[in-house]
Design an enzyme around this catalytic site. Structure first.
Site, PDB file in Angstrom:
ATOM      1  N   HIS A   1      74.559  18.794  75.874  1.00 54.44           N
ATOM      2  CA  HIS A   1      74.170  18.467  74.530  1.00 54.44           C
ATOM      3  C   HIS A   1      72.736  18.508  74.455  1.00 54.44           C
ATOM      4  O   HIS A   1      71.975  18.060  75.040  1.00 54.44           O
ATOM      5  CB  HIS A   1      74.537  16.938  74.301  1.00 54.44           C
ATOM      6  CG  HIS A   1      75.957  16.345  74.526  1.00 54.44           C
ATOM      7  ND1 HIS A   1      76.860  16.112  73.470  1.00 54.44           N
ATOM      8  CD2 HIS A   1      76.858  16.426  75.374  1.00 54.44           C
ATOM      9  CE1 HIS A   1      78.085  15.603  73.978  1.00 54.44           C
ATOM     10  NE2 HIS A   1      78.075  15.986  75.107  1.00 54.44           N
TER      11      HIS A   1
ATOM     12  N   HIS B   1      79.426  22.036  79.150  1.00 55.35           N
ATOM     13  CA  HIS B   1      78.505  21.936  77.780  1.00 55.35           C
ATOM     14  C   HIS B   1      77.387  21.092  78.095  1.00 55.35           C
ATOM     15  O   HIS B   1      77.320  20.210  78.541  1.00 55.35           O
ATOM     16  CB  HIS B   1      79.207  21.496  76.636  1.00 55.35           C
ATOM     17  CG  HIS B   1      79.880  20.257  76.559  1.00 55.35           C
ATOM     18  ND1 HIS B   1      81.205  20.052  77.242  1.00 55.35           N
ATOM     19  CD2 HIS B   1      79.458  19.169  76.232  1.00 55.35           C
ATOM     20  CE1 HIS B   1      81.405  19.000  77.116  1.00 55.35           C
ATOM     21  NE2 HIS B   1      80.628  18.122  76.647  1.00 55.35           N
TER      22      HIS B   1
HETATM   23  P1  5GP Z   1      81.614  15.267  75.992  1.00 54.64           P
HETATM   24  O1  5GP Z   1      82.115  13.868  75.664  1.00 54.64           O
HETATM   25  O2  5GP Z   1      82.871  16.210  76.480  1.00 54.64           O
HETATM   26  O3  5GP Z   1      80.268  15.203  76.905  1.00 54.64           O
HETATM   27  O4  5GP Z   1      81.109  15.834  74.474  1.00 54.64           O
HETATM   28  C1  5GP Z   1      82.205  16.508  73.638  1.00 54.64           C
HETATM   29  C2  5GP Z   1      81.614  16.739  72.201  1.00 54.64           C
HETATM   30  O5  5GP Z   1      82.240  17.513  71.786  1.00 54.64           O
HETATM   31  C3  5GP Z   1      81.323  15.293  71.602  1.00 54.64           C
HETATM   32  O6  5GP Z   1      80.220  15.001  71.249  1.00 54.64           O
HETATM   33  C4  5GP Z   1      82.098  15.588  70.358  1.00 54.64           C
HETATM   34  O7  5GP Z   1      81.867  15.225  69.048  1.00 54.64           O
HETATM   35  C5  5GP Z   1      82.361  17.222  70.357  1.00 54.64           C
HETATM   36  N1  5GP Z   1      83.541  17.825  69.910  1.00 54.64           N
HETATM   37  C6  5GP Z   1      84.658  17.588  70.026  1.00 54.64           C
HETATM   38  N2  5GP Z   1      85.593  18.354  69.178  1.00 54.64           N
HETATM   39  C7  5GP Z   1      84.727  19.148  68.717  1.00 54.64           C
HETATM   40  C8  5GP Z   1      85.052  20.298  67.731  1.00 54.64           C
HETATM   41  O8  5GP Z   1      86.275  20.625  67.393  1.00 54.64           O
HETATM   42  N3  5GP Z   1      84.042  20.771  67.263  1.00 54.64           N
HETATM   43  C9  5GP Z   1      82.783  20.456  67.533  1.00 54.64           C
HETATM   44  N4  5GP Z   1      81.831  21.369  66.994  1.00 54.64           N
HETATM   45  N5  5GP Z   1      82.457  19.476  68.315  1.00 54.64           N
HETATM   46  C10 5GP Z   1      83.316  18.743  68.741  1.00 54.64           C
END
Ligand code: 5GP
Length: 121
Positions: free
Chosen positions: A108, A106
């Protein structure tokens, strides 16, 4: 080191419609939705529909069509959200040192106000 894709990760469940999300945009290549814990006035996640663990996995294994589709969609979502005029930031966490929490690639997309320093330690 690349772990296998876990089809039960939370974003896979969102893609399958098993968990709801606040959808911003969808096409054949991507789904974009609001992050559940926004770190900026606008914090949207853009994910490919294909099963890729991270940027490393996606850049190595995705087809050219998937890569082009994803890249164009990220730009389109930023434009749709009105972020081009004042700018935005793209971040993609890969693996343990980055703190990647969800093992589905993903990006951001952050904006809607000044974002401050690139990283904090
Ligand atoms: P990472 O740390 O993997 O780059 O980011 C994961 C992101 O996913 C985090 O910013 C977190 O807030 C978001 N996230 C985690 N679970 C969910 C969810 O169930 N729904 C949504 N919309 N975002 C999520």
């Amino acid at each position: 080191m690349m772990t296998d894709y876990d089809p039960n990760n939370i974003f896979a469940k969102i893609l399958r419609g098993e968990i709801p999300c606040k959808k911003v945009f969808e096409n054949e290549w991507v789904l974009a939705f609001h992050d559940i814990g926004p770190k900026a006035p606008v914090h949207v996640l853009v994910i490919p529909k294909g099963a890729y663990v991270s940027y490393a996995d996606f850049s190595a294994k995705a087809s050219s069509d998937e890569i082009v589709g994803f890249t164009r969609a990220v730009g389109h979502v930023a434009q749709m959200l009105g972020l081009e005029e004042n700018g935005y930031r793209l971040i993609s966490n890969v693996g343990p040192h980055s703190g990647q929490e969800v093992p589905h690639f993903h990006v951001h997309l952050l904006g809607g106000g000044p974002l401050g320093a690139l990283i904090g330690r």
